[in-house]
Structures are given as structure tokens and as C-alpha cells.
Motif scaffolding. Structure first.
Motif, PDB file in Angstrom:
ATOM      1  N   ASP A   1       3.375  51.620  11.391  1.00 19.65           N
ATOM      2  CA  ASP A   1       4.006  50.933  10.263  1.00 19.65           C
ATOM      3  C   ASP A   1       5.199  50.131  10.776  1.00 19.65           C
ATOM      4  OD1 ASP A   1       6.586  52.564  10.030  1.00 19.65           O
ATOM      5  OD2 ASP A   1       5.083  54.145   9.830  1.00 19.65           O
ATOM      6  N   PRO A   2       5.735  49.187   9.967  1.00 19.20           N
ATOM      7  CA  PRO A   2       6.825  48.340  10.456  1.00 19.20           C
ATOM      8  C   PRO A   2       8.032  49.115  10.956  1.00 19.20           C
ATOM      9  CG  PRO A   2       5.910  47.396   8.460  1.00 19.20           C
ATOM     10  CD  PRO A   2       5.252  48.742   8.639  1.00 19.20           C
ATOM     11  N   GLY A   3       8.369  50.231  10.301  1.00 17.20           N
ATOM     12  CA  GLY A   3       9.510  51.022  10.743  1.00 17.20           C
ATOM     13  C   GLY A   3       9.299  51.636  12.111  1.00 17.20           C
ATOM     14  N   THR A   4       8.082  52.174  12.354  1.00 17.40           N
ATOM     15  CA  THR A   4       7.765  52.759  13.655  1.00 17.40           C
ATOM     16  C   THR A   4       7.747  51.684  14.731  1.00 17.40           C
ATOM     17  OG1 THR A   4       6.443  54.469  12.586  1.00 17.40           O
ATOM     18  CG2 THR A   4       6.086  54.130  14.943  1.00 17.40           C
ATOM     19  N   MET A   5       7.152  50.543  14.399  1.00 20.78           N
ATOM     20  CA  MET A   5       7.146  49.421  15.352  1.00 20.78           C
ATOM     21  C   MET A   5       8.562  49.014  15.718  1.00 20.78           C
ATOM     22  SD  MET A   5       7.817  45.872  15.388  1.00 20.78           S
ATOM     23  CE  MET A   5       7.474  45.189  13.779  1.00 20.78           C
ATOM     24  N   SER A   6       9.429  48.923  14.703  1.00 19.62           N
ATOM     25  CA  SER A   6      10.812  48.548  14.946  1.00 19.62           C
ATOM     26  C   SER A   6      11.507  49.563  15.857  1.00 19.62           C
ATOM     27  CB  SER A   6      11.560  48.442  13.608  1.00 19.62           C
ATOM     28  OG  SER A   6      12.927  48.192  13.810  1.00 19.62           O
ATOM     29  N   GLY A   7      11.217  50.855  15.646  1.00 18.02           N
ATOM     30  CA  GLY A   7      11.817  51.886  16.483  1.00 18.02           C
ATOM     31  C   GLY A   7      11.376  51.795  17.930  1.00 18.02           C
ATOM     32  N   VAL A   8      10.077  51.557  18.141  1.00 17.17           N
ATOM     33  CA  VAL A   8       9.568  51.429  19.507  1.00 17.17           C
ATOM     34  C   VAL A   8      10.164  50.198  20.186  1.00 17.17           C
ATOM     35  CG1 VAL A   8       7.503  51.036  20.912  1.00 17.17           C
ATOM     36  CG2 VAL A   8       7.423  52.654  19.007  1.00 17.17           C
ATOM     37  N   MET A   9      10.239  49.088  19.460  1.00 19.05           N
ATOM     38  CA  MET A   9      10.807  47.878  20.039  1.00 19.05           C
ATOM     39  C   MET A   9      12.298  48.053  20.331  1.00 19.05           C
ATOM     40  SD  MET A   9       8.282  45.895  20.442  1.00 19.05           S
ATOM     41  CE  MET A   9       9.142  44.423  20.963  1.00 19.05           C
ATOM     42  N   THR A  10      12.966  48.885  19.554  1.00 16.42           N
ATOM     43  CA  THR A  10      14.369  49.166  19.831  1.00 16.42           C
ATOM     44  C   THR A  10      14.527  49.880  21.169  1.00 16.42           C
ATOM     45  OG1 THR A  10      14.883  49.269  17.470  1.00 16.42           O
ATOM     46  CG2 THR A  10      16.449  50.311  18.966  1.00 16.42           C
ATOM     47  N   CYS A  11      13.530  50.680  21.558  1.00 22.42           N
ATOM     48  CA  CYS A  11      13.569  51.338  22.877  1.00 22.42           C
ATOM     49  C   CYS A  11      13.559  50.296  23.992  1.00 22.42           C
ATOM     50  CB  CYS A  11      12.383  52.289  23.026  1.00 22.42           C
ATOM     51  SG  CYS A  11      12.482  53.749  21.968  1.00 22.42           S
ATOM     52  N   LEU A  12      12.832  49.190  23.774  1.00 22.52           N
ATOM     53  CA  LEU A  12      12.901  48.092  24.744  1.00 22.52           C
ATOM     54  C   LEU A  12      14.324  47.563  24.843  1.00 22.52           C
ATOM     55  CD1 LEU A  12       9.698  45.925  24.097  1.00 22.52           C
ATOM     56  CD2 LEU A  12      10.073  47.624  25.875  1.00 22.52           C
ATOM     57  N   GLY A  13      14.981  47.464  23.702  1.00 17.33           N
ATOM     58  CA  GLY A  13      16.359  46.991  23.711  1.00 17.33           C
ATOM     59  C   GLY A  13      17.299  47.935  24.438  1.00 17.33           C
ATOM     60  N   VAL A  14      17.088  49.250  24.264  1.00 13.31           N
ATOM     61  CA  VAL A  14      17.911  50.229  24.976  1.00 13.31           C
ATOM     62  C   VAL A  14      17.745  50.052  26.483  1.00 13.31           C
ATOM     63  CG1 VAL A  14      18.228  52.689  25.428  1.00 13.31           C
ATOM     64  CG2 VAL A  14      17.889  51.885  23.080  1.00 13.31           C
ATOM     65  N   ALA A  15      16.476  49.933  26.919  1.00  8.14           N
ATOM     66  CA  ALA A  15      16.208  49.724  28.347  1.00  8.14           C
ATOM     67  C   ALA A  15      16.816  48.413  28.833  1.00  8.14           C
ATOM     68  CB  ALA A  15      14.700  49.724  28.595  1.00  8.14           C
ATOM     69  N   TRP A  16      16.745  47.407  28.000  1.00  8.95           N
ATOM     70  CA  TRP A  16      17.278  46.085  28.324  1.00  8.95           C
ATOM     71  C   TRP A  16      18.778  46.169  28.599  1.00  8.95           C
ATOM     72  CZ3 TRP A  16      15.211  41.599  24.787  1.00  8.95           C
ATOM     73  CH2 TRP A  16      15.430  40.377  25.409  1.00  8.95           C
ATOM     74  N   VAL A  17      19.488  46.879  27.717  1.00  6.44           N
ATOM     75  CA  VAL A  17      20.936  47.043  27.904  1.00  6.44           C
ATOM     76  C   VAL A  17      21.223  47.851  29.171  1.00  6.44           C
ATOM     77  CG1 VAL A  17      23.028  48.074  26.951  1.00  6.44           C
ATOM     78  CG2 VAL A  17      21.442  46.852  25.448  1.00  6.44           C
ATOM     79  N   LEU A  18      20.518  48.972  29.334  1.00  2.23           N
ATOM     80  CA  LEU A  18      20.754  49.862  30.468  1.00  2.23           C
ATOM     81  C   LEU A  18      20.489  49.168  31.800  1.00  2.23           C
ATOM     82  CD1 LEU A  18      21.219  52.674  31.735  1.00  2.23           C
ATOM     83  CD2 LEU A  18      18.789  53.130  31.348  1.00  2.23           C
ATOM     84  N   TRP A  19      19.280  48.643  31.962  1.00  2.00           N
ATOM     85  CA  TRP A  19      18.906  48.031  33.236  1.00  2.00           C
ATOM     86  C   TRP A  19      19.538  46.651  33.409  1.00  2.00           C
ATOM     87  CZ3 TRP A  19      17.528  51.659  36.147  1.00  2.00           C
ATOM     88  CH2 TRP A  19      16.726  52.715  35.690  1.00  2.00           C
TER      89      TRP A  19
END
Length: 428
Positions: free
Chosen positions: A265-283
């Protein structure tokens, strides 16, 4: 007295370096907030316009095309005029206006025009921001600063804030409103640049008198053909083509893959894509900082090997929690972007050719990887399924690993260690 004056000048340069980093962090972060918004809003727009995968790829591709052309032109113009600040201010204002205009469009053709104009403005931001930042940076913080500017900023605002904010706005109101609000932060950042950013940093002004007269004279103009004779520049251009394919394909098609193929669902998709953002900030800052110590080349190779796994996880991992965790570990490429798009070129070319080199590398990469990459991936997805896009992204990262072996090391700390080791070996 001289020592006191030098210490005071150093403190002034350090304060300006930190202030400039914050402003440029926000500038490029909001560029990627606007660029990412389309991917996260695609499921909502699809309900109204019925976009095919090929059309979605084309929308991403046309932005990359105009981004590339604008980046190459702006970089060369900046070096010719010796001015960066006015170009940066104009670019930030215009991309904010053009991003908001996407919400006014009534079909695919209008969206295509809005994205093309947006890319024209955004393409000038990165070469200007990178060249300003590298000149203001201490050598020991060069990789770290460039990583925060290009990687972590885009990750925080484009990878974490964007999916949460634009999906929430689209759910609360509609997808058009999500585009309208993007104008506000852009205009605020433009005002900060105009007020606080200097054309020449205190560090540059302090170092200029110490440069040999011949070096200052030679720095007046460097022909583009001379820049393209440098092996590192050519290799970085090729790496940019392959890495942009990896990046743009992932951000363009992963939201649709998660909702249409995996059924999130859109909320789950948004959460998974946010993990990309976390990795983006970290790395985004960790990768360049690590490269300051171990070298640009080994850092690029090691972190790109991890990046190969990211799009493959999208295809083969079913659990959204596990998929998000794997993405945090493997979405390392955006930290590498800083190395081949900014740090390595900055340590390779003369200062007077810096914006030109950065613009050419970004421009060629966006043309091949950002423009053609998603269009080919979109066409392949319509023919053989969305998983084709993920395999194309993984292939781009594999090609980067091979190309990295042709690079010459440029990290100052590593070069000093090598130089110190040579006399020791000779004495032995």
C-alpha cells in the motif's frame, strides 16, 4: 602579529566553510526533493493520466536531458565569467517555479514540458555548489564536506522528507498540491544564498598570494580539450553514465514496482523508500569521509559492490521490513557519486577548470544514464515486466566496478603516505 592575523583568518575561513556547507546542503537537498517528488507521486498521477512505464521513464529522462545540457553550459559559463553566485541564485529560483508548475498540468505533454524546464534550472545548481564548496573546504574535510553537500543533503530531503511529505500531502489533499508547496523552500534558500554566500571564500583569498605567479597566470583559462585529456576525467564520465543508470532507474521505478508488483500500500511503499533516504544520508557522508583515509579508488570499488545488491533486493526480498533493512546497507551509491562527480575531479584539474570539469562529468552522465537509462528501462519494463528495470540498474553498478580499476588515486592523505613510503623503501 603575523601569526595572530593568520590564526584569525583561519577561524574566519572555518566559520565561512561551515556556514556555506549548511546553505549549499539545503540548496541541493531541495533540488532532489523536487526531482524525487515525481517518482513518489507517480501512483497518484497514474490514476488520473494512465501513465505507462515508458512514459514514466520519459518524464525522468527529459529532466535528466535538460539537466545535463544546463550543467555543461553553466559550468563552462561560470569558468569563463569567473562568477558562480548569480548563476546559483537564478537556478534555485527557477527550479522552484518550474517544479510548482507541474501541478498545473493536465496531461503527459504538459508534465513533460514542466519537467524539461525544471531540469534546465536544476542542472546549474550542482556544478556551482560543488565548486564553491571545494574552494572553501579544508583539505582534511574535502571529501566529508562534498559528501554532505551532494549525498546526505539529497538523501535527507529527497530520500527521507520527500516520500513522507509528498505522499502525506497527496493523501490529505491531492498530488497537485504536493507540487505547489515545493516553491516555498526554494525561494527561502535563494534568499540565503544571495545574502550569505561569497563569490570567493576567505580560504581562497588567503591562499591566492602564496600561489606561484606562473600558476596564477596559467589558471586564467583552461581549454575543454585539455580537461578531456586527463584520464581520471574520462573515467569519471564513464562511471557517471553507468551510476546514473543505477540511480535514476531505481528511484523512478521502485515506488511503482513496490505498489504494482509487490502489492504494497502507499504507506508501506513510502516507508520502504524512506529507508533508501536513511541510507542516502548515512553513506552520503560516510563514504567520502572513509575515502579521505583509505583512498578514493578502493572506497568506490568496495561501496559499489554493495550497490549492485540494492536493485536485486527489490526483486527478490518479499518482506517490507527486511527489504528496508537491506536497502539501508546496500544503497551506498549516492556516497560514491560525490567521489566521481566532485572530489576526484577537484583533485585532478586546475582550479580555473573546476566548474567545467564538474559540469561535463555531470552532463555526460545525465545524458547517458539519466536520460537514456530510464527510457530504456521503461521500454524494457513494458516488454518483459518491471523487474527488467531492476536488472538494468544492477548491471550499471557492475560496470562501475570494472571502470574504477582505471582510476588514478587522488586522495591527498594516501598520496602523502605513498610518497613517504618510497624514500623508506629506497633507504632499506
Amino acid at each position: 602579529m603575523t601569526a595572530t592575523t593568520a590564526a584569525a583568518g583561519s577561524r574566519t575561513a572555518d566559520r565561512y566553510e561551515n556556514r556555506l556547507l549548511v546553505i549549499l546542503f539545503l540548496s541541493f537537498g531541495f533540488v532532489f526533493f523536487d526531482r524525487q517528488a515525481l517518482s513518489f507521486l507517480a501512483p497518484y498521477m497514474d490514476a488520473e493520466f494512465g501513465l505507462s512505464n515508458a512514459q514514466l521513464g520519459t518524464l525522468s529522462g527529459v529532466l535528466a536531458l535538460t539537466w545535463a545540457l544546463a550543467g555543461m553550459f553553466a559550468g563552462r559559463l561560470s569558468d569563463a565569467l569567473g562568477r558562480r553566485k548569480p548563476i546559483l541564485v537564478a537556478a534555485v529560483v527557477l527550479f522552484s517555479l518550474f517544479s510548482a508548475s507541474s501541478g498545473l498540468m493536465g496531461g503527459f505533454a504538459g508534465l513533460l514540458a514542466a519537467r524539461a524546464l525544471m531540469g534546465t534550472a536544476e542542472g546549474a545548481v550542482l556544478p556551482m555548489a560543488q565548486s564553491l564548496m571545494v574552494e572553501a573546504s579544508r583539505e582534511s574535510r574535502r571529501g566529508f564536506n562534498m559528501g554532505l553537500l551532494q549525498g546526505s543533503s539529497a538523501g535527507l530531503l529527497g530520500g527521507i522528507v520527500a516520500p513522507l511529505a509528498v505522499v502525506w500531502i497527496a493523501e490529505t489533499w491531492n498530488w497537485r498540491v504536493a507540487f505547489y508547496v515545493t516553491i516555498i523552500p526554494g525561494l527561502i534558500v535563494a534568499a540565503l544564498i544571495w545574502r550569505f554566500v561569497r563569490e570567493k571564500s576567505p580560504r581562497t583569498l588567503a591562499e591566492a598570494p602564496r600561489e606561484p605567479r606562473e600558476q596564477r597566470a596559467a589558471a586564467v583559462k583552461v581549454p575543454l580539450r585539455e580537461v578531456l585529456k586527463l584520464r581520471n576525467i574520462v573515467v569519471c564520465m564513464l562511471i557517471a553514465c553507468c551510476y546514473l543508470t543505477w540511480f535514476v532507474t531505481i528511484i523512478t521505478f521502485t515506488p511503482t514496482y513496490l505498489t504494482e508488483v509487490k502489492g504494497f500500500d502507499p504507506g508501506t511503499m513510502s516507508g520502504v523508500m524512506t529507508c533508501l533516504g536513511v541510507a542516502w544520508v548515512l553513506w552520503g557522508f560516510a563514504t567520502p569521509a572513509i575515502s579521505d583515509r583509505i583512498g578514493r579508488k578502493p572506497a568506490l570499488i568496495g561501496f559499489t559492490v554493495l550497490a549492485v545488491c540494492c536493485p536485486l533486493a527489490v526483486v527478490y526480498v518479499e518482506s517490507p521490513v527486511l527489504l528496508g533493512a537491506i536497502m539501508v546497507v546496500t544503497y551506498t551509491g549516492l556516497g560514491c557519486f560525490t567521489l566521481f562527480m566532485a572530489t576526484i575531479p577537484a583533485e585532478t584539474v586546475p582550479r580555473a577548470a573546476l566548474a567545467t570539469a564538474l559540469g561535463v562529468i555531470m552532463g555526460v552522465g545525465e545524458l547517458a544514464g539519466g536520460f537514456l537509462g530510464p527510457m530504456v528501462a521503461g521500454w524494457a519494463s513494458d516488454q518483459w515486466g518491471l523487474q527488467s528495470a531492476m536488472f538494468i540498474a544492477a548491471g550499471g553498478a557492475v560496470a562501475v566496478v570494472a571502470l574504477c580499476f582505471a582510476l588514478k588515486e587522488t586522495a591527498p592523505a594516501v598520496l602523502r603516505r605513498r610518497a613517504a613510503a618510497v624514500p623508506a623503501e629506497s633507504a632499506a
